[in-house]
Design a protein around this motif. Structure first.
Motif, PDB file in Angstrom:
ATOM      1  N   ASP A   1      -0.089 -11.511  -0.145  1.00 21.77           N
ATOM      2  CA  ASP A   1      -1.078 -12.234   0.596  1.00 21.77           C
ATOM      3  C   ASP A   1      -0.184 -12.973   1.965  1.00 21.77           C
ATOM      4  O   ASP A   1       0.912 -12.236   2.108  1.00 21.77           O
ATOM      5  CB  ASP A   1      -0.925 -13.807   0.091  1.00 21.77           C
ATOM      6  CG  ASP A   1      -2.114 -14.822   0.505  1.00 21.77           C
ATOM      7  OD1 ASP A   1      -2.707 -14.387   1.420  1.00 21.77           O
ATOM      8  OD2 ASP A   1      -2.107 -15.866   0.012  1.00 21.77           O
TER       9      ASP A   1
ATOM     10  N   SER B   1      -8.368 -14.815   4.706  1.00 20.93           N
ATOM     11  CA  SER B   1      -8.335 -14.802   6.287  1.00 20.93           C
ATOM     12  C   SER B   1      -9.157 -13.486   6.646  1.00 20.93           C
ATOM     13  O   SER B   1      -8.628 -12.291   6.360  1.00 20.93           O
ATOM     14  CB  SER B   1      -7.147 -14.882   7.312  1.00 20.93           C
ATOM     15  OG  SER B   1      -7.320 -14.751   8.492  1.00 20.93           O
TER      16      SER B   1
ATOM     17  N   ASN C   1      -4.951 -11.716  12.776  1.00 17.37           N
ATOM     18  CA  ASN C   1      -4.078 -11.361  11.484  1.00 17.37           C
ATOM     19  C   ASN C   1      -4.198 -10.002  11.250  1.00 17.37           C
ATOM     20  O   ASN C   1      -3.357  -9.458  10.562  1.00 17.37           O
ATOM     21  CB  ASN C   1      -4.711 -12.273  10.373  1.00 17.37           C
ATOM     22  CG  ASN C   1      -4.030 -13.631  10.482  1.00 17.37           C
ATOM     23  OD1 ASN C   1      -2.993 -14.239  11.123  1.00 17.37           O
ATOM     24  ND2 ASN C   1      -5.023 -14.688  10.261  1.00 17.37           N
TER      25      ASN C   1
ATOM     26  N   GLY D   1      -0.437 -15.974   4.000  1.00 17.68           N
ATOM     27  CA  GLY D   1       0.019 -17.592   3.938  1.00 17.68           C
ATOM     28  C   GLY D   1       0.719 -17.943   2.872  1.00 17.68           C
ATOM     29  O   GLY D   1       0.475 -18.382   1.603  1.00 17.68           O
TER      30      GLY D   1
ATOM     31  N   THR E   1      -6.137 -11.529   1.264  1.00 14.79           N
ATOM     32  CA  THR E   1      -6.044 -12.762   1.895  1.00 14.79           C
ATOM     33  C   THR E   1      -7.556 -13.617   1.968  1.00 14.79           C
ATOM     34  O   THR E   1      -8.290 -12.661   1.993  1.00 14.79           O
ATOM     35  CB  THR E   1      -5.217 -12.775   3.174  1.00 14.79           C
ATOM     36  OG1 THR E   1      -5.173 -14.014   3.634  1.00 14.79           O
ATOM     37  CG2 THR E   1      -6.223 -11.956   3.927  1.00 14.79           C
TER      38      THR E   1
ATOM     39  N   SER F   1       5.417 -15.918   6.379  1.00 10.07           N
ATOM     40  CA  SER F   1       4.343 -15.135   6.390  1.00 10.07           C
ATOM     41  C   SER F   1       4.522 -13.832   5.655  1.00 10.07           C
ATOM     42  O   SER F   1       5.598 -13.271   5.459  1.00 10.07           O
ATOM     43  CB  SER F   1       3.667 -14.909   8.014  1.00 10.07           C
ATOM     44  OG  SER F   1       3.157 -13.617   7.762  1.00 10.07           O
TER      45      SER F   1
ATOM     46  N   SER G   1       6.537 -16.187  -3.110  1.00  4.65           N
ATOM     47  CA  SER G   1       7.129 -16.532  -1.746  1.00  4.65           C
ATOM     48  C   SER G   1       7.851 -15.573  -1.176  1.00  4.65           C
ATOM     49  O   SER G   1       8.060 -14.318  -1.734  1.00  4.65           O
ATOM     50  CB  SER G   1       7.998 -17.947  -1.812  1.00  4.65           C
ATOM     51  OG  SER G   1       8.791 -17.972  -2.767  1.00  4.65           O
TER      52      SER G   1
END
Length: 236
Positions: free
Chosen positions: A62, A92, A97, A64, A90, A69, A43
């Motif tokens: 990453d 995405s 992004n 997300g 990621t 973020s 995190s």
């Protein structure tokens, strides 16, 4: 990769919330002699806390994350350790992004579907001066930037002054970096030393008010200083 094994290992910081993916990345890094795992977090907060007193050569993050973020991590890393190379990993491939990450300071962008071996190779290339980006993402971003340039339809007199920002040699170096060449490759092609290339790159950063290779390429493309499309057509 074995050629780098005699050198000091490249310290890699991983930020990934998925347990399986994080363990897989850690294992891949620990089994590559040229790399070493500096730390791994799931995190934003513990990562930012760690960065207050520690640094790494490469950040692999990453986007997300449970408490925010990955872009927050990228910005803090760039702020505290400008020399750190940053890669986003990621699911995405959204252009917004990608551009946000590049603007924040990322120089590489790889999809999670890539194999662990390929991610390790990308980390080594990133640290060597390349900007590894998964082909599908690269195509989307270039198309997005080219469309924006067309939509702006700025008068020639407004675009021409921008073209004079960089010298002919700086433009040539940035053009080579934009296509993915490392500093070593650029030095060989232009018959100069790597130190000379790095000096030109530093000047480019100052003129464009950026702090990373990816951001420099993005800003130059935005201002119409690169001819990426023309280079691709000539190479075909």
């Amino acid at each position: 990769m074995s050629q780098q094994s005699s050198r000091i290992p490249i310290q890699v910081l991983i930020v990934e919330d998925d347990v399986v993916t994080r363990r897989s990345l850690c294992l891949a890094i620990e089994t590559e002699p040229a790399l070493a795992l500096a730390a791994a977090f799931d995190s934003v907060k513990p990562t930012l806390d760690w960065l207050e007193n520690n640094s790494a050569d490469v950040l692999l993050t990453d986007l997300g994350l449970p408490d925010g973020s990955g872009i927050e991590v990228i910005r803090r890393c760039v702020q505290r350790y400008p020399a750190c190379d940053i890669m986003v990993l990621t699911m995405s491939s959204d252009e917004d992004n990608v551009l946000a990450c590049i603007e924040a300071g990322a120089a590489g962008y790889v999809l999670k579907e890539a194999r662990a071996f390929d991610i390790v190779r990308a980390l080594l290339d990133l640290h060597a001066g390349c900007s590894p980006i998964s082909p599908p993402i690269a195509r989307k971003v270039l198309a997005r930037l080219q469309n924006k340039k067309i939509q702006r339809a700025s008068p020639p007199e407004l675009e021409n002054p921008a073209a004079g920002i960089l010298t002919r040699r700086e433009t040539a170096i940035l053009d080579l970096i934009a296509r993915g060449d490392s500093y070593g490759d650029v030095a060989k092609l232009l018959s100069v030393s790597v130190g000379t290339v790095q000096t030109h790159v530093k000047n480019i950063y100052g003129k464009l008010s950026v702090h990373s290779r990816g951001e420099a390429v993005y800003e130059a493309q935005r201002r119409g200083l690169l001819q990426v499309k023309s280079r691709r057509q000539k190479s075909q």
